[in-house]
Scaffold this active site. Structure first.
Site, mmCIF file in Angstrom:
data_model
loop_
_atom_site.group_PDB
_atom_site.id
_atom_site.type_symbol
_atom_site.label_atom_id
_atom_site.label_comp_id
_atom_site.label_asym_id
_atom_site.label_seq_id
_atom_site.Cartn_x
_atom_site.Cartn_y
_atom_site.Cartn_z
ATOM 1 N N THR A 73 0.862 8.029 12.625
ATOM 2 C CA THR A 73 0.274 6.725 11.981
ATOM 3 C C THR A 73 0.818 5.453 12.470
ATOM 4 O O THR A 73 0.305 4.459 12.654
ATOM 5 C CB THR A 73 0.271 6.978 10.407
ATOM 6 O OG1 THR A 73 0.635 8.236 10.025
ATOM 7 C CG2 THR A 73 -0.345 6.026 9.751
ATOM 8 N N GLY B 207 6.520 5.524 7.984
ATOM 9 C CA GLY B 207 5.759 6.672 7.745
ATOM 10 C C GLY B 207 5.658 7.513 9.176
ATOM 11 O O GLY B 207 6.799 7.393 9.745
ATOM 12 N N CYS C 94 13.552 11.319 6.320
ATOM 13 C CA CYS C 94 13.434 11.170 7.813
ATOM 14 C C CYS C 94 14.865 11.212 8.658
ATOM 15 O O CYS C 94 14.865 11.674 9.905
ATOM 16 C CB CYS C 94 12.983 9.645 8.034
ATOM 17 S SG CYS C 94 13.860 8.298 7.243
ATOM 18 N N LYS D 272 0.825 -1.062 -0.100
ATOM 19 C CA LYS D 272 0.015 -0.082 0.010
ATOM 20 C C LYS D 272 0.966 1.345 0.209
ATOM 21 O O LYS D 272 1.138 1.613 1.047
ATOM 22 C CB LYS D 272 -0.837 -0.225 1.363
ATOM 23 C CG LYS D 272 -2.098 0.815 1.059
ATOM 24 C CD LYS D 272 -2.087 2.136 0.692
ATOM 25 C CE LYS D 272 -1.986 2.985 1.595
ATOM 26 N NZ LYS D 272 -1.865 4.428 1.172
ATOM 27 N N GLU E 184 9.183 17.380 14.653
ATOM 28 C CA GLU E 184 9.414 16.950 13.082
ATOM 29 C C GLU E 184 8.844 17.677 12.195
ATOM 30 O O GLU E 184 7.593 17.786 12.433
ATOM 31 C CB GLU E 184 9.229 15.438 12.853
ATOM 32 C CG GLU E 184 9.671 15.169 11.465
ATOM 33 C CD GLU E 184 9.337 13.631 10.861
ATOM 34 O OE1 GLU E 184 8.123 13.406 11.076
ATOM 35 O OE2 GLU E 184 10.286 12.833 10.431
ATOM 36 N N GLU F 287 9.272 1.982 10.924
ATOM 37 C CA GLU F 287 10.420 3.049 10.761
ATOM 38 C C GLU F 287 9.675 4.333 10.653
ATOM 39 O O GLU F 287 8.778 4.506 9.668
ATOM 40 C CB GLU F 287 10.987 2.587 9.323
ATOM 41 C CG GLU F 287 11.621 1.539 9.054
ATOM 42 C CD GLU F 287 13.025 1.075 9.965
ATOM 43 O OE1 GLU F 287 13.373 2.277 10.422
ATOM 44 O OE2 GLU F 287 13.357 0.192 9.813
HETATM 45 P P1 NDP Z 1 2.012 8.918 7.102
HETATM 46 O O1 NDP Z 1 2.311 8.231 8.179
HETATM 47 O O2 NDP Z 1 0.854 9.707 6.947
HETATM 48 O O3 NDP Z 1 1.693 7.707 5.923
HETATM 49 C C1 NDP Z 1 2.592 6.614 5.684
HETATM 50 C C2 NDP Z 1 1.786 5.383 4.770
HETATM 51 O O4 NDP Z 1 0.716 5.108 5.872
HETATM 52 C C3 NDP Z 1 1.049 5.949 3.500
HETATM 53 O O5 NDP Z 1 0.950 5.078 2.728
HETATM 54 C C4 NDP Z 1 -0.364 6.375 4.362
HETATM 55 O O6 NDP Z 1 -1.589 6.156 3.238
HETATM 56 C C5 NDP Z 1 -0.532 5.047 5.079
HETATM 57 N N1 NDP Z 1 -1.688 5.231 6.191
HETATM 58 C C6 NDP Z 1 -1.959 6.020 6.826
HETATM 59 N N2 NDP Z 1 -2.949 6.180 7.832
HETATM 60 C C7 NDP Z 1 -2.879 4.644 7.891
HETATM 61 C C8 NDP Z 1 -3.626 3.737 8.914
HETATM 62 N N3 NDP Z 1 -4.483 4.324 9.617
HETATM 63 N N4 NDP Z 1 -3.268 2.405 8.547
HETATM 64 C C9 NDP Z 1 -2.461 2.189 7.712
HETATM 65 N N5 NDP Z 1 -1.711 2.764 7.176
HETATM 66 C C10 NDP Z 1 -2.057 4.332 7.058
HETATM 67 O O7 NDP Z 1 3.590 9.364 6.614
HETATM 68 P P2 NDP Z 1 3.902 10.215 5.071
HETATM 69 O O8 NDP Z 1 3.446 9.424 3.836
HETATM 70 O O9 NDP Z 1 3.370 11.525 5.433
HETATM 71 O O10 NDP Z 1 5.358 10.076 5.371
HETATM 72 C C11 NDP Z 1 6.135 10.944 6.077
HETATM 73 C C12 NDP Z 1 6.398 10.516 7.299
HETATM 74 O O11 NDP Z 1 7.169 9.347 7.111
HETATM 75 C C13 NDP Z 1 7.631 11.288 8.335
HETATM 76 O O12 NDP Z 1 7.257 11.303 9.559
HETATM 77 C C14 NDP Z 1 8.813 10.657 7.944
HETATM 78 O O13 NDP Z 1 9.741 10.934 9.108
HETATM 79 C C15 NDP Z 1 8.476 9.194 8.109
HETATM 80 N N6 NDP Z 1 9.778 8.432 7.284
HETATM 81 C C16 NDP Z 1 10.422 7.359 8.117
HETATM 82 C C17 NDP Z 1 11.248 6.818 7.521
HETATM 83 C C18 NDP Z 1 12.156 6.077 8.124
HETATM 84 O O14 NDP Z 1 12.850 5.123 7.593
HETATM 85 N N7 NDP Z 1 12.121 6.051 9.725
HETATM 86 C C19 NDP Z 1 11.777 7.041 5.979
HETATM 87 C C20 NDP Z 1 10.693 7.845 5.212
HETATM 88 C C21 NDP Z 1 9.735 8.627 5.893
HETATM 89 P P3 NDP Z 1 -2.056 7.649 2.641
HETATM 90 O O15 NDP Z 1 -0.820 8.697 2.755
HETATM 91 O O16 NDP Z 1 -2.111 7.241 1.295
HETATM 92 O O17 NDP Z 1 -3.071 8.068 3.394
#
Ligand code: NDP
Length: 478
Positions: free
Chosen positions: A228, A224, A280, A171, A381, A246
């Site tokens: 979330t 993400g 991140c 997803k 962040e 992560e």
């Molecule tokens: P989100 O947490 O908003 O989304 C991540 C993914 O989770 C998306 O595909 C999103 O779908 C999905 N999602 C949202 N809600 C749910 C749920 N309730 N259940 C399951 N899946 C869900 O993060 P962002 O996309 O905004 O990414 C930015 C964040 O990611 C930053 O905080 C960053 O630090 C972190 N990140 C961490 C990394 C690491 O390796 N530690 C690397 C890269 C980023 P949709 O967006 O389509 O709603």
């Protein structure tokens, strides 16, 4: 252009008949419509993955490694297409999309192919018995990825997951579906057995959440945001799914007075602003030793202002657009908070771009000084092109500031005294620290965070461990 789900080897429309818009971050134009998938689409995808599991998991490591190499070969032939789609979908500069996104996506498949080909059972001899540790697939995995490094992060999960014999449902972020679709087309073209990799597009609530909570999902690998991640953890916990998270970061770059200033300034600018600060690992809190603070700031601001911002398809562009209007608003809000917290904006504002970009999500790289180290902008962040700069006197003070956030992902230390660098690195509460460099990645090493930056490690043998179940078979000697 309509993007489709990929379920059991077929490109399919969403059950709901509803679609979401994928918009260009640079211009605001519509790029594509993507499925607004729901529980029924998720059910079909999980069912397909479950059906494919027995056959796929019965292949040898060598056979699965050969499949990973086939994916890598085909992806490599689409190198330029990956870079172009990624740049269009995320607003990042084409040069970055080539060097980082396209390069790593291919490399992830090759790297895990090689690791899995070389993977052997482990043997532990006792005086009277032999232990054999074997690595078995976990089952059907849910792989959920964000928008900042779309194919880079998706391939980082798909390769070890299927390489270790699991089947998966992916997803990706609804905001960046293009290269996930390219990966499904690639997988389809090489004839990977149907159902091994499935993908549902859509938003977190409609598709991500039902996927994580599905009873036939045995493993969840999520990258993400921290909030979330917390929802995902709750949903996965009740049925004891294997979980890797992560999450977010707020990473410090610690600059000692004995550093090579020219190289440090370049390194810290890269670390603060790569991908518009939407990585991140970005070093968004810059801690500078007192006696070089003024000199560092002068050079740093000059270097920041020299970065070319604009057209992502221009080879010379260093900074592109932010992912969405909502994200731009969040970044702008933080800059307002910084002002109200007493911060001084050393450089920032908005770039002067042509008419074509007037509906895009643009902001100039912003450097903020004079904030308290406990202020919101210094500890939360922002995930955009905004850094805060602070002074410190002693090693201990630098470590205390670096550790005063809820996050614990990464950090960097800049000094010519490597003994000091290592000593300080060990005091930082994060999963990773770089000394005199940043984002210098060896794929064999563990990747992940502590505190609110996540749970578990991926990378190298840590990925192989996460995407498998270790089983010990102990045989008593005669
Ligand atoms: P989100 O947490 O908003 O989304 C991540 C993914 O989770 C998306 O595909 C999103 O779908 C999905 N999602 C949202 N809600 C749910 C749920 N309730 N259940 C399951 N899946 C869900 O993060 P962002 O996309 O905004 O990414 C930015 C964040 O990611 C930053 O905080 C960053 O630090 C972190 N990140 C961490 C990394 C690491 O390796 N530690 C690397 C890269 C980023 P949709 O967006 O389509 O709603």
């Amino acid at each position: 252009m309509n993007i489709l789900n990929y379920i059991s080897g077929k490109f399919t429309e969403p059950d709901s008949g509803e679609w979401l818009e994928d918009l260009s971050p640079a211009t605001g134009e519509l790029i594509a419509l993507i499925p607004k998938s729901n529980q029924n689409d998720v059910n079909k995808a999980v069912h397909a993955a479950k059906e494919a599991l027995p056959q796929w998991s019965s292949l040898t490591n060598l056979e699965r490694a050969n499949w990973l190499d086939k994916i890598a070969d085909k992806l490599e032939s689409k190198y330029e297409e990956i870079a172009t789609l990624e740049s269009k979908d995320t607003g990042k500069p084409i040069s970055l999309a080539r060097e980082v996104d396209a390069y790593r996506s291919v490399k992830n498949f090759r790297f895990f192919a090689e690791m899995i080909r070389d993977l052997n059972n482990e043997i532990f001899e006792m005086g009277d018995a032999t232990n054999k540790v074997i690595y078995k697939p976990v089952g059907v995995g849910a792989l959920i990825t964000p928008w900042n490094l779309p194919l880079y992060l998706l391939s980082w999960k798909v390769a070890p997951a299927i390489g270790m014999g699991n089947t998966v449902v992916c997803k990706p972020s609804e905001m960046t579906p293009l290269t996930a679709d390219l990966l499904m087309k690639t997988i389809d073209e090489i004839g990977l057995p149907k159902g091994v990799v499935n993908l549902v597009h859509g938003d977190g609530i409609g598709a991500g959440s039902p996927l994580v909570s599905h009873q036939d999902i045995s493993l969840v690998s999520f990258t993400g945001g921290t909030s979330t991640g917390s929802l995902v953890a709750k949903s996965a916990a009740s049925s004891f799914k294997k979980l890797s998270l992560e999450l977010g970061g707020k990473n410090a770059s610690i600059i000692f007075n004995d550093c090579n200033l020219e190289r440090t300034v370049k390194g810290v600018v890269r670390s603060g602003f790569l991908n518009q600060g939407q990585v991140c690992l970005c070093g968004s809190r810059i801690l500078v030793q007192n006696d070089i603070y003024e000199e560092f700031i002068d050079k740093f601001v000059l270097e920041v202002e020299s970065m070319k911002i604009g057209d992502p398809s221009d080879e010379n562009t260093i900074l592109g657009a932010l992912i969405s209007p909502e994200h731009l608003s969040k970044v702008e809000e933080y800059i307002e908070i910084a002002k109200s917290e007493g911060g001084t904006i050393l450089t920032g504002g908005y770039p002067d771009l042509s008419e074509e970009y007037k509906n895009g999500n643009w902001i100039s790289p912003t450097v903020i000084a004079d904030l308290d180290v406990k202020s919101r902008c210094s500890t939360e962040e922002i995930f955009g092109p905004v850094v805060t700069i602070h002074k410190f006197n002693t090693e201990k003070e630098a470590v205390d500031i670096a550790n005063n956030t809820r996050y614990g992902l990464a950090g960097s230390i800049w000094t010519s005294d490597l003994e000091k660098g290592n000593r300080v690195a060990e005091e930082i509460h994060t999963g990773m620290v770089w000394i005199n460099t940043w984002l210098h990645r060896d794929l064999r090493v563990p990747f992940g965070g502590v505190k609110d930056s996540g749970v578990g490690r991926e990378g190298g043998r840590w990925s192989l461990g996460f995407f498998s179940e270790a089983m010990n078979i102990c045989t008593k000697h005669d």
